[in-house]
Design a protein around this motif. Structure first.
Motif, mmCIF file in Angstrom:
data_model
loop_
_atom_site.group_PDB
_atom_site.id
_atom_site.type_symbol
_atom_site.label_atom_id
_atom_site.label_comp_id
_atom_site.label_asym_id
_atom_site.label_seq_id
_atom_site.Cartn_x
_atom_site.Cartn_y
_atom_site.Cartn_z
ATOM 1 N N ILE A 191 13.725 41.223 27.518
ATOM 2 C CA ILE A 191 14.761 40.775 26.585
ATOM 3 C C ILE A 191 14.424 39.406 26.003
ATOM 4 C CG2 ILE A 191 17.174 40.017 26.434
ATOM 5 C CD1 ILE A 191 17.777 42.182 28.612
ATOM 6 N N MET A 192 13.943 38.507 26.868
ATOM 7 C CA MET A 192 13.639 37.138 26.443
ATOM 8 C C MET A 192 12.320 37.047 25.675
ATOM 9 S SD MET A 192 16.261 35.494 27.571
ATOM 10 C CE MET A 192 15.965 33.763 27.756
ATOM 11 N N LEU A 197 6.111 36.822 33.961
ATOM 12 C CA LEU A 197 7.295 36.489 34.752
ATOM 13 C C LEU A 197 7.390 35.004 35.072
ATOM 14 C CD1 LEU A 197 7.741 39.399 37.302
ATOM 15 C CD2 LEU A 197 9.330 38.657 35.541
ATOM 16 N N ILE A 198 6.309 34.287 34.903
ATOM 17 C CA ILE A 198 6.308 32.851 35.215
ATOM 18 C C ILE A 198 7.409 32.136 34.426
ATOM 19 C CG2 ILE A 198 4.981 30.704 35.057
ATOM 20 C CD1 ILE A 198 2.462 32.465 35.584
ATOM 21 N N SER A 199 7.501 32.410 33.142
ATOM 22 C CA SER A 199 8.532 31.769 32.310
ATOM 23 C C SER A 199 9.924 32.222 32.715
ATOM 24 C CB SER A 199 8.314 32.112 30.840
ATOM 25 O OG SER A 199 7.081 31.622 30.404
ATOM 26 N N THR A 200 10.052 33.483 33.064
ATOM 27 C CA THR A 200 11.360 34.045 33.385
ATOM 28 C C THR A 200 11.860 33.571 34.738
ATOM 29 O OG1 THR A 200 10.561 36.008 32.211
ATOM 30 C CG2 THR A 200 12.663 36.207 33.319
ATOM 31 N N ARG A 201 10.961 33.286 35.669
ATOM 32 C CA ARG A 201 11.347 32.899 37.029
ATOM 33 C C ARG A 201 12.126 31.586 37.090
ATOM 34 N NH1 ARG A 201 9.448 34.241 41.744
ATOM 35 N NH2 ARG A 201 8.437 36.205 41.995
ATOM 36 N N LYS A 202 12.021 30.753 36.056
ATOM 37 C CA LYS A 202 12.744 29.473 36.096
ATOM 38 C C LYS A 202 14.251 29.689 36.178
ATOM 39 C CE LYS A 202 12.750 28.916 31.107
ATOM 40 N NZ LYS A 202 12.159 28.222 30.005
ATOM 41 N N TYR A 203 14.725 30.834 35.709
ATOM 42 C CA TYR A 203 16.156 31.118 35.770
ATOM 43 C C TYR A 203 16.618 31.384 37.194
ATOM 44 C CZ TYR A 203 15.619 31.275 30.780
ATOM 45 O OH TYR A 203 15.324 30.947 29.488
ATOM 46 N N ARG A 262 25.160 19.705 25.943
ATOM 47 C CA ARG A 262 24.146 19.997 24.934
ATOM 48 C C ARG A 262 24.497 21.324 24.268
ATOM 49 N NH1 ARG A 262 18.200 22.102 25.712
ATOM 50 N NH2 ARG A 262 17.437 21.757 23.621
ATOM 51 N N LEU A 263 24.611 21.310 22.973
ATOM 52 C CA LEU A 263 24.898 22.521 22.209
ATOM 53 C C LEU A 263 23.693 22.836 21.337
ATOM 54 C CD1 LEU A 263 28.543 21.669 21.125
ATOM 55 C CD2 LEU A 263 27.837 23.256 22.907
ATOM 56 N N ARG A 322 20.629 30.650 24.787
ATOM 57 C CA ARG A 322 19.608 31.536 25.354
ATOM 58 C C ARG A 322 19.542 31.364 26.876
ATOM 59 N NH1 ARG A 322 14.656 34.037 23.881
ATOM 60 N NH2 ARG A 322 12.967 33.558 25.324
ATOM 61 N N HIS A 323 19.552 30.116 27.298
ATOM 62 C CA HIS A 323 19.504 29.761 28.706
ATOM 63 C C HIS A 323 20.729 30.314 29.451
ATOM 64 C CE1 HIS A 323 17.547 27.072 31.565
ATOM 65 N NE2 HIS A 323 18.735 26.700 31.980
ATOM 66 N N THR A 324 21.901 30.122 28.856
ATOM 67 C CA THR A 324 23.147 30.596 29.448
ATOM 68 C C THR A 324 23.168 32.111 29.520
ATOM 69 O OG1 THR A 324 24.304 28.648 28.625
ATOM 70 C CG2 THR A 324 25.671 30.537 29.236
ATOM 71 N N PHE A 325 22.688 32.776 28.462
ATOM 72 C CA PHE A 325 22.618 34.230 28.484
ATOM 73 C C PHE A 325 21.774 34.713 29.654
ATOM 74 C CE2 PHE A 325 19.902 37.873 27.740
ATOM 75 C CZ PHE A 325 20.853 38.882 27.665
ATOM 76 N N ALA A 326 20.590 34.120 29.831
ATOM 77 C CA ALA A 326 19.681 34.547 30.897
ATOM 78 C C ALA A 326 20.326 34.369 32.262
ATOM 79 C CB ALA A 326 18.377 33.762 30.819
#
Length: 112
Positions: A79-80, A85-91, A52-53, A59-63
Motif C-alpha cells: 500500500i505504501m 520491508l526495511i522502510s515499512t518496519r519503522k511503523y 505537524r500538519l 501517511r504516517h498516521t494511516f500506516a
C-alpha cells in the motif's frame, strides 16, 4: 478510486490526457505545495495547534492506524509503495511505544 475518477471526470473532463491523476478545479496538476497549504488551512480552521500538519503526517498516521487495526506488514508495504520491508518496519517501533503506554495504563500489576 473509481468514485473519484467518475466525479473528477465531471469537473475536469480532459486532465487524464495531461498525464496527472489529481487536478485542481481549473484542470491543472495538483502540486504537493497546494496539498500542504490546504492541510494547514484546514488544521487552522479546526483549531489544531502544536502538531505537524502535512501529507507525510497523514501517511504516517494511516500506516500506524492500519497496523493497529490488524493490518499486516506485507500488505502495508504494498500500500505504501515501499520496495523493501526495511522502510515499512519503522511503523512497528511506533506501535511499540503505543503498546507500552497502554500496558502502563491498564496493567493489573501497575493498578494494584
Amino acid at each position: 478510486m473509481f468514485k473519484y475518477l467518475s466525479r473528477r471526470e465531471k469537473i475536469v473532463p480532459n486532465d487524464i490526457d495531461e498525464g496527472f491523476f489529481f487536478s485542481t478545479r481549473q484542470g491543472t496538476a495538483l502540486l504537493p505545495r497546494n496539498v500542504l497549504r490546504k492541510i494547514v488551512l484546514i488544521g487552522k480552521k479546526a483549531g489544531i495547534e502544536g502538531k505537524r500538519l502535512s501529507p507525510h503526517t497523514f501517511r504516517h498516521t494511516f500506516a500506524k492506524q492500519y497496523l493497529m487495526a490488524g493490518g499486516d506488514l506485507f500488505s502495508l508495504q504494498q500500500i505504501m509503495g515501499h520496495a523493501t520491508l526495511i522502510s515499512t518496519r519503522k511503523y512497528i517501533s511506533l506501535l511499540t511505544e503505543d503498546i507500552q503506554k497502554k500496558h502502563r495504563q491498564f496493567s493489573p500489576l501497575d493498578n494494584l
